[in-house]
Write a protein that holds these residues in place. Structure first.
Motif, PDB file in Angstrom:
ATOM      1  N   ASN A 225      50.366  34.785  36.869  1.00 38.56           N
ATOM      2  CA  ASN A 225      50.915  34.472  35.547  1.00 38.56           C
ATOM      3  C   ASN A 225      49.782  33.915  34.688  1.00 38.56           C
ATOM      4  OD1 ASN A 225      52.364  33.616  33.336  1.00 38.56           O
ATOM      5  ND2 ASN A 225      53.172  31.776  34.332  1.00 38.56           N
ATOM      6  N   PRO A 226      49.465  34.558  33.565  1.00 40.24           N
ATOM      7  CA  PRO A 226      48.327  34.097  32.753  1.00 40.24           C
ATOM      8  C   PRO A 226      48.435  32.640  32.315  1.00 40.24           C
ATOM      9  CG  PRO A 226      49.660  35.753  31.572  1.00 40.24           C
ATOM     10  CD  PRO A 226      50.103  35.755  32.996  1.00 40.24           C
ATOM     11  N   ASP A 227      49.670  32.142  32.161  1.00 46.01           N
ATOM     12  CA  ASP A 227      49.846  30.744  31.743  1.00 46.01           C
ATOM     13  C   ASP A 227      49.441  29.753  32.831  1.00 46.01           C
ATOM     14  OD1 ASP A 227      50.844  31.707  29.372  1.00 46.01           O
ATOM     15  OD2 ASP A 227      52.949  31.559  29.988  1.00 46.01           O
ATOM     16  N   ASP A 228      49.412  30.223  34.116  1.00 46.91           N
ATOM     17  CA  ASP A 228      49.091  29.324  35.229  1.00 46.91           C
ATOM     18  C   ASP A 228      47.630  29.373  35.653  1.00 46.91           C
ATOM     19  OD1 ASP A 228      51.691  28.425  35.396  1.00 46.91           O
ATOM     20  OD2 ASP A 228      52.295  29.912  36.895  1.00 46.91           O
ATOM     21  N   LEU A 229      46.855  30.305  35.080  1.00 43.09           N
ATOM     22  CA  LEU A 229      45.460  30.438  35.494  1.00 43.09           C
ATOM     23  C   LEU A 229      44.624  29.285  34.951  1.00 43.09           C
ATOM     24  CD1 LEU A 229      44.751  34.268  35.073  1.00 43.09           C
ATOM     25  CD2 LEU A 229      45.707  33.033  37.019  1.00 43.09           C
ATOM     26  N   ARG A 230      43.786  28.722  35.809  1.00 42.06           N
ATOM     27  CA  ARG A 230      42.936  27.613  35.388  1.00 42.06           C
ATOM     28  C   ARG A 230      41.684  28.115  34.664  1.00 42.06           C
ATOM     29  NH1 ARG A 230      44.716  22.850  37.938  1.00 42.06           N
ATOM     30  NH2 ARG A 230      43.181  21.851  36.611  1.00 42.06           N
ATOM     31  N   TYR A 231      41.337  29.369  34.884  1.00 44.73           N
ATOM     32  CA  TYR A 231      40.199  29.994  34.189  1.00 44.73           C
ATOM     33  C   TYR A 231      40.379  31.511  34.274  1.00 44.73           C
ATOM     34  CZ  TYR A 231      38.619  30.255  39.043  1.00 44.73           C
ATOM     35  OH  TYR A 231      38.551  30.466  40.393  1.00 44.73           O
ATOM     36  N   PRO A 232      39.768  32.277  33.361  1.00 45.22           N
ATOM     37  CA  PRO A 232      39.920  33.747  33.391  1.00 45.22           C
ATOM     38  C   PRO A 232      39.472  34.317  34.727  1.00 45.22           C
ATOM     39  CG  PRO A 232      38.850  33.032  31.369  1.00 45.22           C
ATOM     40  CD  PRO A 232      38.915  31.830  32.250  1.00 45.22           C
ATOM     41  N   ILE A 233      40.070  35.412  35.113  1.00 48.92           N
ATOM     42  CA  ILE A 233      39.757  36.049  36.399  1.00 48.92           C
ATOM     43  C   ILE A 233      38.287  36.476  36.445  1.00 48.92           C
ATOM     44  CG2 ILE A 233      40.250  38.037  37.891  1.00 48.92           C
ATOM     45  CD1 ILE A 233      43.137  37.956  36.661  1.00 48.92           C
ATOM     46  N   ILE A 234      37.597  36.083  37.508  1.00 47.98           N
ATOM     47  CA  ILE A 234      36.204  36.487  37.743  1.00 47.98           C
ATOM     48  C   ILE A 234      36.240  37.833  38.474  1.00 47.98           C
ATOM     49  CG2 ILE A 234      34.043  35.910  38.918  1.00 47.98           C
ATOM     50  CD1 ILE A 234      34.944  32.942  38.772  1.00 47.98           C
ATOM     51  N   HIS A 235      35.618  38.849  37.904  1.00 48.63           N
ATOM     52  CA  HIS A 235      35.644  40.200  38.490  1.00 48.63           C
ATOM     53  C   HIS A 235      34.217  40.654  38.735  1.00 48.63           C
ATOM     54  CE1 HIS A 235      36.725  44.727  38.088  1.00 48.63           C
ATOM     55  NE2 HIS A 235      36.871  44.332  39.330  1.00 48.63           N
ATOM     56  N   LEU A 236      33.864  40.885  40.007  1.00 48.81           N
ATOM     57  CA  LEU A 236      32.501  41.241  40.382  1.00 48.81           C
ATOM     58  C   LEU A 236      32.500  42.528  41.201  1.00 48.81           C
ATOM     59  CD1 LEU A 236      31.445  37.681  41.620  1.00 48.81           C
ATOM     60  CD2 LEU A 236      31.045  38.627  39.337  1.00 48.81           C
ATOM     61  N   ARG A 237      31.569  43.421  40.883  1.00 44.40           N
ATOM     62  CA  ARG A 237      31.458  44.685  41.613  1.00 44.40           C
ATOM     63  C   ARG A 237      30.041  44.866  42.126  1.00 44.40           C
ATOM     64  NH1 ARG A 237      34.885  48.082  37.489  1.00 44.40           N
ATOM     65  NH2 ARG A 237      36.732  48.601  38.704  1.00 44.40           N
ATOM     66  N   GLY A 238      29.929  45.445  43.327  1.00 39.75           N
ATOM     67  CA  GLY A 238      28.625  45.766  43.890  1.00 39.75           C
ATOM     68  C   GLY A 238      28.719  47.045  44.696  1.00 39.75           C
ATOM     69  N   GLU A 239      27.651  47.380  45.380  1.00 41.11           N
ATOM     70  CA  GLU A 239      27.646  48.569  46.229  1.00 41.11           C
ATOM     71  C   GLU A 239      28.549  48.323  47.432  1.00 41.11           C
ATOM     72  OE1 GLU A 239      26.514  52.433  47.246  1.00 41.11           O
ATOM     73  OE2 GLU A 239      25.905  51.307  45.458  1.00 41.11           O
ATOM     74  N   ASP A 240      29.644  49.044  47.519  1.00 42.70           N
ATOM     75  CA  ASP A 240      30.597  48.953  48.646  1.00 42.70           C
ATOM     76  C   ASP A 240      31.357  47.633  48.703  1.00 42.70           C
ATOM     77  OD1 ASP A 240      30.015  51.506  49.542  1.00 42.70           O
ATOM     78  OD2 ASP A 240      28.392  50.829  50.844  1.00 42.70           O
ATOM     79  N   ILE A 241      31.391  46.883  47.615  1.00 39.02           N
ATOM     80  CA  ILE A 241      32.176  45.643  47.604  1.00 39.02           C
ATOM     81  C   ILE A 241      32.667  45.348  46.184  1.00 39.02           C
ATOM     82  CG2 ILE A 241      30.105  44.197  47.338  1.00 39.02           C
ATOM     83  CD1 ILE A 241      31.617  42.028  49.002  1.00 39.02           C
ATOM     84  N   GLU A 242      33.876  44.821  46.080  1.00 40.68           N
ATOM     85  CA  GLU A 242      34.453  44.408  44.797  1.00 40.68           C
ATOM     86  C   GLU A 242      35.319  43.184  45.066  1.00 40.68           C
ATOM     87  OE1 GLU A 242      37.482  46.091  41.280  1.00 40.68           O
ATOM     88  OE2 GLU A 242      37.016  47.332  43.029  1.00 40.68           O
ATOM     89  N   VAL A 243      35.215  42.174  44.199  1.00 40.93           N
ATOM     90  CA  VAL A 243      36.049  40.977  44.360  1.00 40.93           C
ATOM     91  C   VAL A 243      36.613  40.559  43.006  1.00 40.93           C
ATOM     92  CG1 VAL A 243      34.744  40.123  46.358  1.00 40.93           C
ATOM     93  CG2 VAL A 243      34.177  39.289  44.063  1.00 40.93           C
ATOM     94  N   ALA A 244      37.762  39.889  43.059  1.00 40.25           N
ATOM     95  CA  ALA A 244      38.351  39.263  41.868  1.00 40.25           C
ATOM     96  C   ALA A 244      38.857  37.899  42.311  1.00 40.25           C
ATOM     97  CB  ALA A 244      39.489  40.109  41.319  1.00 40.25           C
ATOM     98  N   ILE A 245      38.590  36.864  41.504  1.00 43.01           N
ATOM     99  CA  ILE A 245      38.876  35.487  41.926  1.00 43.01           C
ATOM    100  C   ILE A 245      39.428  34.685  40.760  1.00 43.01           C
ATOM    101  CG2 ILE A 245      37.887  33.374  42.939  1.00 43.01           C
ATOM    102  CD1 ILE A 245      35.402  35.174  43.684  1.00 43.01           C
ATOM    103  N   THR A 246      40.433  33.859  41.034  1.00 40.71           N
ATOM    104  CA  THR A 246      40.884  32.856  40.070  1.00 40.71           C
ATOM    105  C   THR A 246      41.593  31.745  40.835  1.00 40.71           C
ATOM    106  OG1 THR A 246      42.006  32.492  37.955  1.00 40.71           O
ATOM    107  CG2 THR A 246      43.143  33.876  39.565  1.00 40.71           C
ATOM    108  N   HIS A 247      41.933  30.675  40.136  1.00 39.58           N
ATOM    109  CA  HIS A 247      42.727  29.584  40.705  1.00 39.58           C
ATOM    110  C   HIS A 247      43.960  29.376  39.833  1.00 39.58           C
ATOM    111  CE1 HIS A 247      39.292  28.560  43.261  1.00 39.58           C
ATOM    112  NE2 HIS A 247      40.036  27.655  43.871  1.00 39.58           N
ATOM    113  N   GLU A 248      45.077  29.033  40.494  1.00 39.00           N
ATOM    114  CA  GLU A 248      46.326  28.774  39.788  1.00 39.00           C
ATOM    115  C   GLU A 248      46.736  27.318  39.991  1.00 39.00           C
ATOM    116  OE1 GLU A 248      49.055  32.493  39.835  1.00 39.00           O
ATOM    117  OE2 GLU A 248      48.239  32.329  41.857  1.00 39.00           O
ATOM    118  N   ASN A 249      48.006  27.041  39.734  1.00 39.30           N
ATOM    119  CA  ASN A 249      48.533  25.697  39.968  1.00 39.30           C
ATOM    120  C   ASN A 249      49.440  25.631  41.191  1.00 39.30           C
ATOM    121  OD1 ASN A 249      47.370  24.212  37.793  1.00 39.30           O
ATOM    122  ND2 ASN A 249      48.733  25.290  36.386  1.00 39.30           N
TER     123      ASN A 249
END
Length: 632
Positions: A225-249
Motif C-alpha cells: 500500500n503506497p500510504d504505508d511505505l516508509r520510502y519509495p521502492i528501491i529497484h535494482l537490476r544486474g546481470e542475472d539478478i534483480e531486486v526490489a526493496i522497501t519497508h512498511e509499517n
C-alpha cells in the motif's frame, strides 16, 4: 522361524516389478507435483500442472521466441498456447511421454531454464484424464492425444495456417484430484508472477491481458500500500539478478523469491544470501552494528536470480538447494553480496532522503524491540511452563519445520504439506475434532471464548495476552515463518453469529501481527455441513440450502433432514469425514484492491456510519423452500 522361512521363499523373481513412467507418476504423484489437494491451497497439484506447461512457454520466451502466451481455464479444462518455436514434429510424442526426454539437456538450446529433468509435461500427461498436444512449425502441424498418459491417437503431419508454437489442452484426472476446483485469485497471482519476471511478456488469461513493464518494481507496487511505505521502492537490476526493496509499517518480514522464473515459495540459498547481504550492506553504509532483526523488521522485498542448472530440493522447485551457484562458479552468497554491496550502497549514497527514511525505520524497530524485551522474557517463560502441560494444544506428530534427509525427505515432504492446526472455540467442538483428527498431521488449539479484538494494538498484546502468546508458540512464528510448524492454519468455528465474530477476531490477529501468514496462503476457514439429508439407504451432507434441496430431490420421498447448529452437535465419527481427504476449507485471500490496514479499519475499527449503511444495504434472508418449490 517358520514365518521367516515362508517370507524368504515367497521373495522370488516374481516379486520384482518395474513400473513404467506413467505408472510411477500415478502411484507416487507427490514426488512430481507435491501434494494433490482440491484447489483450495495455492500449492495444490492442479496449479502445479498448469505451471509445468507454462514453464515450457516461459523458457521459449526467455530464449527470444514468442512474446505472448494464451491461457484458458474453465471449471475442469486447461488450454495453454505459446508462440515459440514449437516442439520438433518428429518428437512431439516423445517429449510428453518419454521420461528424461527434452531439449534442456543441451545447454546450447536452453540457457538458465526452469526445468532440466524432462519430467514436467510427462507428469501433466500421466495425471490428466485427457491430454492433447499440438505443435506448429513452419506451416506444418503434428497432434497427439492421450488418456492418463496412454497414447490414444497420433495424427499424421498436416499443413496448417497456425503460427509457430505449441498448444496443450488437458483435463486433470478427477480420480487423482478429488472434488477439485480452480480459484481464479490463485491463477491470477501465478500469472502476474510470470509477467513480473518477464517484463514485456503478454499473457492473455481468460480474455484478460496481463503485462508488466517494470518487473519486480511492479510486483512490490501490487503487493504493498503506497500510504504505508516508509520510502519509495528501491529497484535494482544486474546481470542475472534483480531486486526490489522497501519497508512498511506492518510486522514481520515479507519476501518474494524467484529462480529462473520459478516462484520459490520456500526460499533457499538465494533468499538466505539476500537477507544476509542486505544486513551487511546496511551496516557498512551507516557504519553502525544494527541488530539484524531491526534492519529487516517490516521489510517487503523481492529477489529474482538466473542460474545455470539450478538444484532444487524437489520436483516442484519451491526451494533452491545449497549447491546452487551463480555464473562462473561463484557461490550464491558471494554473488548476491557483491551485487548489493555495490548497487544498494550506490543507491543510498545518491538518495539521501531514502537513506534517512530507512535509518528512521531501523531505529524505530530497535526501540520497539527493546520495549518488548522485558515483556517477551516473562511471557516466554510462562509459555514454556504452559507448554509442558498445554491443555489448549493437542499436537500432531509430523511438523512442517522438521528436517528430513534421504528417502525420508521425499516420503515426508507431502505429509509435511498436509500438517494442519485447527483453531476451535469451546470444549465441545475441539472435543469432536480431537477424537476424529489424524494424529499424525492434524493438531487442535482450543480457544477459551471470544479472543481479544487486537485491532490498533501494538505487538505488546501478543505477549501480554496468554492465549495469543500460547498460539504464537504453538505455531512457532515469533521469529518469522521459517519455523512455522503447520502448513495449514484452519479456523474452525460454528456458522452462527458468535462463530463468525470469532473468525473475524482471529483473522484480525493474524492480519495485524502476522500478515505474511495470510499472504502466503496458510490461513483458512473450515467449511462444515449445515444439513444432513438421509434415508435408509444413503446419507448426504450439504453445505448450503441449494445442496440440501438437490439432496432431497435425489433421495426422493420424505428423507430425514437434520440442521447442524454447531460443531459440537456433529459426532466425532461424522466429523472425521469433514476433515479428511475431502475436507472443504476456504482460503483467506487478501484483496488486491484494498490494503490490509484499510480492510481491518473498515471491519474492526470504530462503528462508523459507512459500515452500518453497508450492513443494512446488504441484508438478506433465506427461507426453506416448500415441497412444491423443490419439485419445480
Amino acid at each position: 522361524m517358520a514365518d521367516n522361512k515362508d517370507l524368504f521363499n515367497a521373495y522370488t523373481e516374481d516379486s520384482i516389478r518395474s513400473l513404467d513412467w506413467r505408472e510411477h507418476i500415478r502411484l507416487r504423484p507427490g514426488m512430481y507435483i507435491g501434494k494433490l489437494g482440491d484447489g483450495s491451497s495455492m500449492d495444490d497439484g492442479i496449479y502445479i500442472l498448469i505451471k509445468e506447461v507454462v514453464d515450457n512457454c516461459i523458457d521459449e520466451h526467455m530464449m527470444g521466441f514468442g512474446k505472448q502466451i494464451d491461457i484458458k481455464v474453465s471449471e475442469h479444462s486447461v488450454t495453454v498456447r505459446d508462440f515459440g518455436r514449437g516442439i520438433p514434429l518428429g518428437k512431439v510424442v516423445d517429449v510428453v511421454s518419454k521420461i528424461n526426454t527434452g531439449a534442456k539437456y543441451d545447454s546450447k538450446a536452453f540457457q538458465k531454464s526452469v526445468g532440466l529433468n524432462g519430467v514436467g509435461t510427462k507428469a501433466v500427461n500421466a495425471l490428466s484424464s485427457y491430454f492433447k498436444v499440438s505443435s506448429f512449425r513452419e506451416g506444418k502441424a503434428k497432434v497427439a492425444e492421450f488418456e492418463r498418459g496412454i497414447l490414444i491417437k497420433e495424427h499424421k503431419e498436416a499443413p496448417t495456417t497456425e503460427g509457430n508454437g505449441t498448444l496443450v489442452t488437458f483435463t486433470p484426472d478427477d480420480t487423482v484430484f478429488k472434488n477439485y476446483h480452480y480459484i481464479p485469485d490463485f491463477l491470477e497471482n501465478q500469472i502476474w508472477n510470470y509477467c513480473f519476471l518477464n517484463a514485456g511478456l503478454t499473457v492473455n488469461f481468460n480474455g484478460q491481458k496481463y503485462l508488466s513493464k517494470n518487473g519486480l518494481l511492479d510486483l512490490l507496487q501490487r503487493k504493498t500500500n503506497p500510504d504505508d511505505l516508509r520510502y519509495p521502492i528501491i529497484h535494482l537490476r544486474g546481470e542475472d539478478i534483480e531486486v526490489a526493496i522497501t519497508h512498511e509499517n506492518q510486522y514481520g518480514e515479507e519476501y518474494y523469491s524467484f529462480v529462473n522464473g520459478q516462484h520459490t515459495t520456500q526460499g533457499g540459498t538465494h533468499l538466505a544470501a539476500f537477507r544476509e547481504a542486505f544486513v551487511k550492506t546496511v551496516r557498512d553504509f551507516y557504519k553502525k552494528d544494527y541488530d539484524a532483526t531491526d534492519i529487516r523488521a517490516s521489510i517487503c522485498a523481492a529477489i529474482a536470480v538466473r542460474v545455470q542448472e539450478p538444484v532444487f530440493e524437489s520436483q516442484t522447485k519451491t526451494k533452491l538447494g545449497s549447491l546452487a551457484v551463480a555464473e562462473g562458479g561463484q557461490s550464491m552468497k558471494a554473488f548476491v553480496l557483491e551485487f548489493l554491496s555495490k548497487q544498494l550502497d550506490d543507491y543510498l549514497h545518491k538518495n539521501s532522503a531514502v537513506a534517512d527514511a530507512l535509518k528512521k525505520r531501523i531505529e524505530q524497530s530497535e526501540r520497539e524491540r527493546k520495549e518488548l524485551a522485558g515483556i517477551k522474557k516473562l511471557a516466554n517463560e510462562r509459555a514454556k511452563k504452559a507448554n509442558l502441560h498445554n491443555k489448549k494444544l493437542r499436537d500432531c506428530r509430523v511438523h512442517l519445520n522438521e528436517e528430513y534427509t534421504g528417502k525420508a525427505k521425499e516420503e515426508m515432504g507431502s505429509r509435511q504439506k498436509e500438517t494442519t492446526i485447527f483453531i476451535t472455540e469451546g470444549d465441545s467442538a475441539s472435543g469432536s475434532i480431537t477424537k476424529s483428527r489424524n494424529v499424525e498431521t492434524q493438531a487442535v488449539f482450543s480457544l477459551r471464548g471470544k479472543p481479544l479484538n487486537c485491532y490498533g494494538l501494538t505487538k505488546k498484546v501478543v505477549y501480554e495476552n496468554e492465549e495469543f502468546n500460547l498460539l504464537q508458540h504453538a505455531l512457532n512464528i515469533e521469529e518469522g515463518l521459517e519455523g512455522l510448524r503447520y502448513n495449514n492454519i484452519v479456523i474452525a468455528t460454528d456458522a452462527d453469529v458468535d462463530g463468525m465474530h470469532i473468525r473475524l477476531l482471529m483473522l484480525t490477529f493474524f492480519l495485524q501481527f502476522f500478515p505474511d501468514l495470510v499472504k502466503n496462503g496458510h490461513v483458512y476457514i473450515l467449511e462444515t455441513p449445515l444439513f444432513r439429508v438421509r434415508n435408509k439407504q444413503q446419507t448426504i451432507y450439504c453445505y448450503s440450502e441449494e445442496e440440501k434441496q438437490k439432496a432431497v430431490r435425489k433421495l426422493g420421498g420424505k428423507p430425514e433432514i437434520t440442521r447442524f447448529k454447531g460443531l459440537g452437535e456433529i459426532s466425532p465419527e461424522e466429523f472425521g469425514q469433514f476433515i479428511g481427504d475431502d475436507m472443504r476449507k476456504a482460503p483467506i485471500i487478501p484483496s488486491q484492491d484494498m490494503p490490509v490496514a484499510k480492510i481491518l479499519e473498515y471491519y474492526m475499527g470504530k462503528n462508523t456510519q459507512q459500515r452500518q449503511d453497508f450492513i443494512i444495504n446488504n441484508l438478506r434472508y433465506e427461507k426453506d423452500l416448500t415441497e412444491a418449490e423443490v419439485e419445480n
